[in-house]
Scaffold this active site. Structure first.
Site, PDB file in Angstrom:
ATOM      1  N   CYS A   1     -25.223 -56.832   9.466  1.00 60.91           N
ATOM      2  CA  CYS A   1     -25.797 -55.921   8.708  1.00 60.91           C
ATOM      3  C   CYS A   1     -26.631 -55.178   9.072  1.00 60.91           C
ATOM      4  CB  CYS A   1     -26.407 -56.809   7.532  1.00 60.91           C
ATOM      5  SG  CYS A   1     -27.544 -57.929   7.835  1.00 60.91           S
TER       6      CYS A   1
ATOM      7  N   ASP B   1     -35.677-113.278  31.871  1.00 63.92           N
ATOM      8  CA  ASP B   1     -37.148-112.840  32.258  1.00 63.92           C
ATOM      9  C   ASP B   1     -37.902-113.817  32.987  1.00 63.92           C
ATOM     10  OD1 ASP B   1     -36.413-110.256  31.798  1.00 63.92           O
ATOM     11  OD2 ASP B   1     -37.996-109.832  30.161  1.00 63.92           O
TER      12      ASP B   1
ATOM     13  N   LYS C   1      -2.669 -88.643  35.015  1.00 56.23           N
ATOM     14  CA  LYS C   1      -4.014 -87.759  34.705  1.00 56.23           C
ATOM     15  C   LYS C   1      -3.460 -87.188  33.053  1.00 56.23           C
ATOM     16  CE  LYS C   1      -6.418 -87.208  37.286  1.00 56.23           C
ATOM     17  NZ  LYS C   1      -6.642 -86.787  38.644  1.00 56.23           N
TER      18      LYS C   1
ATOM     19  N   LYS D   1      -7.923 -95.173  34.161  1.00 52.53           N
ATOM     20  CA  LYS D   1      -8.379 -94.461  35.360  1.00 52.53           C
ATOM     21  C   LYS D   1      -9.808 -94.033  35.750  1.00 52.53           C
ATOM     22  CE  LYS D   1      -6.760 -92.096  39.682  1.00 52.53           C
ATOM     23  NZ  LYS D   1      -8.235 -91.342  39.159  1.00 52.53           N
TER      24      LYS D   1
ATOM     25  N   LYS E   1       0.410 -99.723  37.674  1.00 50.63           N
ATOM     26  CA  LYS E   1       0.710-100.678  38.743  1.00 50.63           C
ATOM     27  C   LYS E   1       2.391-101.423  38.836  1.00 50.63           C
ATOM     28  CE  LYS E   1      -3.891-100.081  40.417  1.00 50.63           C
ATOM     29  NZ  LYS E   1      -5.540-101.368  40.453  1.00 50.63           N
TER      30      LYS E   1
HETATM   31  N1  5U1 Z   1      -7.564 -98.693  37.850  1.00 53.54           N
HETATM   32  C1  5U1 Z   1      -7.488 -98.108  39.039  1.00 53.54           C
HETATM   33  N2  5U1 Z   1      -8.470 -97.134  39.557  1.00 53.54           N
HETATM   34  N3  5U1 Z   1      -7.211 -96.789  40.492  1.00 53.54           N
HETATM   35  C2  5U1 Z   1      -7.776 -96.227  42.073  1.00 53.54           C
HETATM   36  N4  5U1 Z   1      -6.741 -99.263  39.460  1.00 53.54           N
HETATM   37  C3  5U1 Z   1      -6.857 -98.512  41.333  1.00 53.54           C
HETATM   38  N5  5U1 Z   1      -6.248 -98.978  41.878  1.00 53.54           N
HETATM   39  C4  5U1 Z   1      -6.154 -97.768  43.367  1.00 53.54           C
HETATM   40  C5  5U1 Z   1      -7.422 -96.422  42.750  1.00 53.54           C
HETATM   41  C6  5U1 Z   1      -7.618 -95.842  44.264  1.00 53.54           C
HETATM   42  O1  5U1 Z   1      -5.607 -98.130  44.248  1.00 53.54           O
HETATM   43  C7  5U1 Z   1      -4.984 -99.136  44.204  1.00 53.54           C
HETATM   44  C8  5U1 Z   1      -3.433 -98.440  43.411  1.00 53.54           C
HETATM   45  C9  5U1 Z   1      -5.162 -99.692  46.012  1.00 53.54           C
END
Ligand code: 5U1
Length: 670
Positions: A413, A39, A316, A117, A292
């Site tokens: 009751c 701060d 999912k 995700k 990925k």
């Molecule tokens: N963790 C993660 N979420 N997410 C959403 N990675 C990730 N990658 C995305 C999206 C739409 O798209 C890339 C594969 C381009």
């Protein structure tokens, strides 16, 4: 000239220093200085910029909330479209994805990155010469909305990239989200102002980011994780996605520490399972994981179809919300006589299980939701939490659906009901004469965390009570095999086994015994602390309110409940008969109590610790079931103060929150 030059370099130095500390605090979660020192630096910068307005820059840390309210958002065309992800809902679909990748790449084992995700809002950040120039929502993937002013208020997003060797143009994609704690705080505030609550953190994050007034967004504790690159011009590129993320982090962008590099799809599925099981412990909501292909050359070879890359897949989690219909509303009578309405539902698969009941909590909740028999409703089941009815789809309501009338008499009751605790709880007035209450109390007494009488299930308890075989918990210890054999579907073997478990339960602990008594508001951990503080039921029953309230976390509501309980002669008599029936315990051990004493507590950590990092301290606390939050409030149990604790210490002192130092903390951890 020299003075101006000095001011410029002082300003630059201060900005760099603040950015550095912002990065350590918001991105790495490893603060280097106390909040109060931070701060002070900010105040120095603010006053220097006030004195020299012509030296103000848009990337200064003071300019996070500089913008004026907007009349609308401008449209932004993304330089590279923002892709979405293909979804998988089963292991088979995930294996089929891997099979396709293997075939196209002609390899037998693929290195994947597994990322949580987040259930947030996708945004793209554009940096030119290291300065954040634009932030845009995903929109339809090609065009989004310009939310730069609002994104600038998010402290985990750098206004200027760190380090030197960043590309001349960099577009980074990621997720803006609201942590659970921020979401709860926001809804507390909405409630206190009689404003509409947000349905979930995702909606709250979207609503917060799409505020026309950035000052409102600035009050929302939004955070950001980046997960991919949009475009880059200049600067060396990496060979793998994992390395790219490391590089993004070195430029000051926040990446998710849960990301994991694994070999092969079976390891992906193991990582999925781990995240599914631990998702409730994360400070934010996730709705699945993303796999990925790690190699960037491999990603390029796999390419994209429609709007989704072939090299990534979202796996999912089972949906946590679902639509169904209310078949009926039943009232359950609890052990303290509280009438709890329960919605009987058309069975529906949600959160990984089939749900056919959802709690409606109390009559206020029925009124708030205005739920009626026949309504279509949204059900939520998250983690191990009891399924809840979130909302009613009123537009689908039948014209003749009648508003629900809460009963005036106990459905078990027939006794009158009474309103209690500010009218929120409606209770049966008959006490243990009501067989439903008695059955619930006996079930509680026999439950695993209380006396742990194996084999004494709900149906058996109901038979024992309905046939007047037992009138209270002490009667359990007078039962014999003959009495049990007389019951429906009770053979000699089952009866003998049950008598043996009742016998085993005679050796118990004081804490279990106190918990088993079913004193309103005395949960498992309160019972543990009471046992440790008083050492005997006699001492507890004779203690006055002041003595009881000296026990940590025991306030007037609990102490008055304890007093009311022991003031009743029949309770003292039942306890005596239990003791006469052979129920006994050893003195509680301090070690055992200390462990559970922390569970369910709320702790805030401030300042630097000597023996461990703050994230390690947080993890260790969370492992013991402690809620670790970032701001001190009246609900905070302990403030763990390291060196340079800053303003949180002042706030804790003002609120009377107990402050502990590192040494005490380590002792508490045991
Ligand atoms: N963790 C993660 N979420 N997410 C959403 N990675 C990730 N990658 C995305 C999206 C739409 O798209 C890339 C594969 C381009």
């Amino acid at each position: 000239m020299k003075a101006a030059g000095n001011t410029t370099s002082r300003l630059r130095g201060l900005r760099r220093e603040i950015e550095y500390h912002n990065y350590h605090y918001h991105v790495l979660d490893e603060p280097k200085i106390s909040d109060s020192m931070f701060d002070q630096l900010m105040n120095q910068l603010i006053s220097l910029e006030r004195d020299h307005p012509h030296l103000q820059t848009s990337d200064s840390p003071t300019q996070r909330v500089g913008g004026q309210p907007l009349s609308g958002f401008d449209e932004v065309v993304h330089a590279v479209p923002m892709l979405s992800l293909s979804n998988a809902f089963s292991d088979e679909q995930v294996r089929a994805f891997d099979q396709r990748c293997q075939e196209m790449l002609e390899v037998a084992l693929i290195t994947y990155l597994v990322e949580p995700k987040l259930d947030g809002l996708a945004v793209s950040l554009r940096y030119e010469s290291g300065i954040l120039v634009r932030a845009a929502t995903r929109g339809d993937g090609n065009r989004g909305e310009d939310v730069t002013q609002n994104v600038r208020t998010i402290r985990s997003i750098p206004l200027r990239l760190m380090g030197k060797r960043h590309p001349s143009v960099l577009e980074v994609r990621g997720e803006v989200y609201l942590p659970r704690e921020g979401f709860n705080r926001l809804n507390d505030r909405q409630r206190s102002r009689n404003e509409k609550e947000y349905v979930n953190p995702r909606n709250a994050a979207a609503g917060s980011l799409r505020q026309l007034d950035p000052a409102i967004t600035a009050q929302r504790p939004l955070e950001f994780f980046c997960h991919s690159l949009g475009t880059r011009e200049g600067g060396s590129s990496r060979t793998g996605h994992a390395e790219t993320l490391v590089q993004l982090q070195s430029w000051g962008l926040r990446t998710n520490p849960q990301n994991e590099t694994v070999q092969g799809i079976e390891s992906c599925l193991i990582a999925y399972q781990r995240l599914l099981e631990t998702r409730d412990k994360l400070p934010y909501e996730i709705d699945g994981v993303v796999y990925k292909v790690n190699g960037l050359a491999e990603q390029a070879r796999l390419g994209s179809i429609a709007r989704a890359p072939r090299w990534a897949l979202a796996h999912k989690f089972p949906a946590e919300e679902a639509l169904t219909f209310v078949r009926g509303i039943d009232i359950q009578v609890g052990r303290t006589g509280a009438l709890t309405p329960v919605a009987r539902l058309e069975p529906v698969f949600v959160g990984g299980v089939t749900v056919s009941n959802a709690t409606l909590h109390n009559h206020d909740e029925i009124r708030r939701l205005d739920v009626r028999v026949g309504d279509q409703v949204v059900i939520r089941r998250a983690g191990d939490v009891i399924p809840e009815l979130v909302s009613v789809v009123t537009r689908e309501r039948l014209a003749n659906a009648a508003a629900y009338e809460f009963p005036k008499h106990c459905p078990a009751c027939g006794a009158d009901v009474i309103a209690d605790e500010g009218g929120v709880v409606i209770r049966c007035s008959a006490g243990l004469i009501c067989k439903a209450q008695l059955s619930e109390l006996i079930k509680h007494f026999a439950s695993r965390k209380a006396m742990d009488i194996e084999g004494l299930g709900s149906k058996l308890v109901k038979q024992l009570v309905d046939n007047n075989v037992i009138d209270d918990v002490a009667d359990l210890y007078q039962l014999d095999v003959n009495a049990l054999e007389a019951l429906d579907r009770m053979g000699n073997k089952s009866a003998t086994n049950l008598i043996a478990s009742i016998d085993r339960s005679r050796q118990t602990t004081l804490a279990r015994f106190i918990f088993g008594l079913g004193i309103p508001h005395v949960g498992e951990s309160t019972a543990e602390r009471l046992a440790l503080s008083f050492g005997s039921v006699e001492a507890l029953s004779n203690a006055d309110a002041a003595e009881v309230e000296r026990v940590p976390d025991v306030g007037p509501a609990i102490s008055s409940s304890i007093a009311t309980f022991f003031a009743q002669d029949r309770h003292r008599k039942v306890i005596q008969r239990l003791r006469d029936g052979g129920v006994e315990w050893a003195r509680p051990s301090a070690q055992a109590v200390r462990k559970t004493a922390l569970a369910g507590k709320t702790v805030v950590i401030t300042g630097a610790l000597k023996t461990m990092s703050r994230s390690e301290a947080r993890q260790r606390l969370q492992d013991l079931g402690v809620r670790v939050t970032s701001s001190v409030s009246a609900k905070t149990t302990y403030l763990l103060a390291g060196t340079d604790p800053g303003t949180k210490l002042d706030k804790a002192s003002a609120l009377g929150v107990q402050v502990i130092d590192e040494e005490e903390f380590i002792k508490l951890l045991g």
